[in-house]
Scaffold this motif. Structure first.
Motif, PDB file in Angstrom:
ATOM      1  N   GLY A   1       0.829  -1.198   0.000  1.00  0.00           N
ATOM      2  CA  GLY A   1       0.000   0.000   0.000  1.00  0.00           C
ATOM      3  C   GLY A   1       0.863   1.248   0.000  1.00  0.00           C
ATOM      4  N   VAL A   2       0.539   2.182   0.891  1.00  0.00           N
ATOM      5  CA  VAL A   2       1.289   3.425   1.026  1.00  0.00           C
ATOM      6  C   VAL A   2       2.165   3.321   2.282  1.00  0.00           C
ATOM      7  N   THR A   3       3.456   3.502   2.097  1.00  0.00           N
ATOM      8  CA  THR A   3       4.376   3.453   3.229  1.00  0.00           C
ATOM      9  C   THR A   3       5.038   4.806   3.416  1.00  0.00           C
ATOM     10  N   GLN A   4       5.306   5.151   4.668  1.00  0.00           N
ATOM     11  CA  GLN A   4       5.933   6.426   5.009  1.00  0.00           C
ATOM     12  C   GLN A   4       7.067   6.185   6.000  1.00  0.00           C
ATOM     13  N   THR A   5       8.139   6.916   5.793  1.00  0.00           N
ATOM     14  CA  THR A   5       9.247   6.919   6.746  1.00  0.00           C
ATOM     15  C   THR A   5       9.766   8.336   6.933  1.00  0.00           C
ATOM     16  N   PRO A   6      10.244   8.700   8.131  1.00  0.00           N
ATOM     17  CA  PRO A   6      10.204   7.898   9.354  1.00  0.00           C
ATOM     18  C   PRO A   6       8.830   7.940  10.004  1.00  0.00           C
ATOM     19  N   LYS A   7       8.646   7.215  11.082  1.00  0.00           N
ATOM     20  CA  LYS A   7       7.393   7.269  11.824  1.00  0.00           C
ATOM     21  C   LYS A   7       7.354   8.480  12.735  1.00  0.00           C
ATOM     22  N   PHE A   8       8.514   8.851  13.259  1.00  0.00           N
ATOM     23  CA  PHE A   8       8.595   9.959  14.201  1.00  0.00           C
ATOM     24  C   PHE A   8       9.961  10.626  14.067  1.00  0.00           C
ATOM     25  N   ARG A   9       9.966  11.954  14.188  1.00  0.00           N
ATOM     26  CA  ARG A   9      11.230  12.673  14.092  1.00  0.00           C
ATOM     27  C   ARG A   9      11.149  13.952  14.898  1.00  0.00           C
ATOM     28  N   ILE A  10      12.240  14.260  15.560  1.00  0.00           N
ATOM     29  CA  ILE A  10      12.374  15.546  16.243  1.00  0.00           C
ATOM     30  C   ILE A  10      13.412  16.371  15.481  1.00  0.00           C
ATOM     31  N   LEU A  11      13.050  17.579  15.126  1.00  0.00           N
ATOM     32  CA  LEU A  11      13.954  18.492  14.421  1.00  0.00           C
ATOM     33  C   LEU A  11      14.194  19.730  15.256  1.00  0.00           C
ATOM     34  N   LYS A  12      15.354  20.301  15.077  1.00  0.00           N
ATOM     35  CA  LYS A  12      15.617  21.617  15.654  1.00  0.00           C
ATOM     36  C   LYS A  12      15.215  22.678  14.634  1.00  0.00           C
TER      37      LYS A  12
END
Lengths: 112, 116
Positions: free
Chosen positions: A3-14
């Motif tokens: 199906g539809v895949t997304q990466t990443p699941k979670f990210r913290i950015l400055k």
């Protein structure tokens, strides 16, 4: 089919950092979409693509860029992350003669 | 411009009771209407759609929706609620602009809680 895949699941950015959210679909769909979901606001369309090499702005495109070099992939680029871009991002796709959009699991982004 | 409204942020219903999640729309031309469900930490899942034909549309997991043109409504219903139906529900309408893109315009969502 995945199906539809997304990466990443979670990210913290400055603040000021950049990143690319990846989206891939294996259904040979022509149309692909990026949405952001904020609490109490529903989903807002950021960018969309009607086929490889063709992209266009949605309702809230500022601060984002996209590309569509293949049918399968539709990455979303954040160049200078801002706290206002803290959100959950969903990618979706649909076929040429199909009205239904199919969504990925989402990427949760936190900009600090 | 297309728009869709979900007047209730939260709906609570007892398990086994019928449930209704409301949606009203404003469109130019014939409406293409959709319901999606979102479970915690998951993407949106398609439930059902109205394009044309019968006003009562049946979808996944026992859900159905009634298209009412005179009231411009597309309410989601289920005869007997399950605890597992607890989720966030979105109504959507196909946007007519720009032509050919067939983007969806989403409501703000209704959180359904089914009480055991």
């Amino acid at each position: 089919n995945a199906g539809v895949t997304q990466t990443p699941k979670f990210r913290i950015l400055k603040i000021g950092q950049s990143m690319t959210l990846q989206c891939t679909q294996d259904m040979n769909h022509n149309y692909m979409y990026w949405y952001r979901q904020d609490p109490g606001m529903g989903l807002k369309l950021i960018y969309y693509s009607v086929g490889a090499g063709i992209t266009d702005k949605g309702e809230v495109p500022n601060g984002y860029n996209v590309s569509r070099s293949t049918t399968e992939d539709f990455p979303l680029r954040l160049e200078l992350a801002a706290p206002s871009q803290t959100s959950v991002y969903f990618c979706a796709s649909r076929g040429l003669a199909i009205e239904t959009q199919y969504f990925g699991p989402g990427t949760r982004l936190l900009v600090l | 411009a297309q728009s869709v409204a979900q007047p209730e942020d939260q709906v609570n219903v007892a398990e086994g009771n019928p449930l209704t999640v409301k949606c009203t729309y404003s469109v130019s031309g014939n409406p293409y209407l959709f319901w999606y469900v979102q479970y915690p930490n998951r993407g949106l899942q398609f439930l059902l759609k109205y394009i044309t034909g019968d006003n009562l549309v049946k979808g996944s997991y026992g859900f159905e929706a009634e298209f009412n043109k005179s009231q411009t409504s597309f309410h989601l219903k289920k005869p007997s609620a399950l605890v597992s139906d607890s989720a966030l529900y979105f109504c959507a309408v196909r946007d007519i602009s720009p032509a050919g893109a067939n983007n969806l315009f989403f409501g703000t969502g209704t959180r359904l809680t089914v009480i055991p």
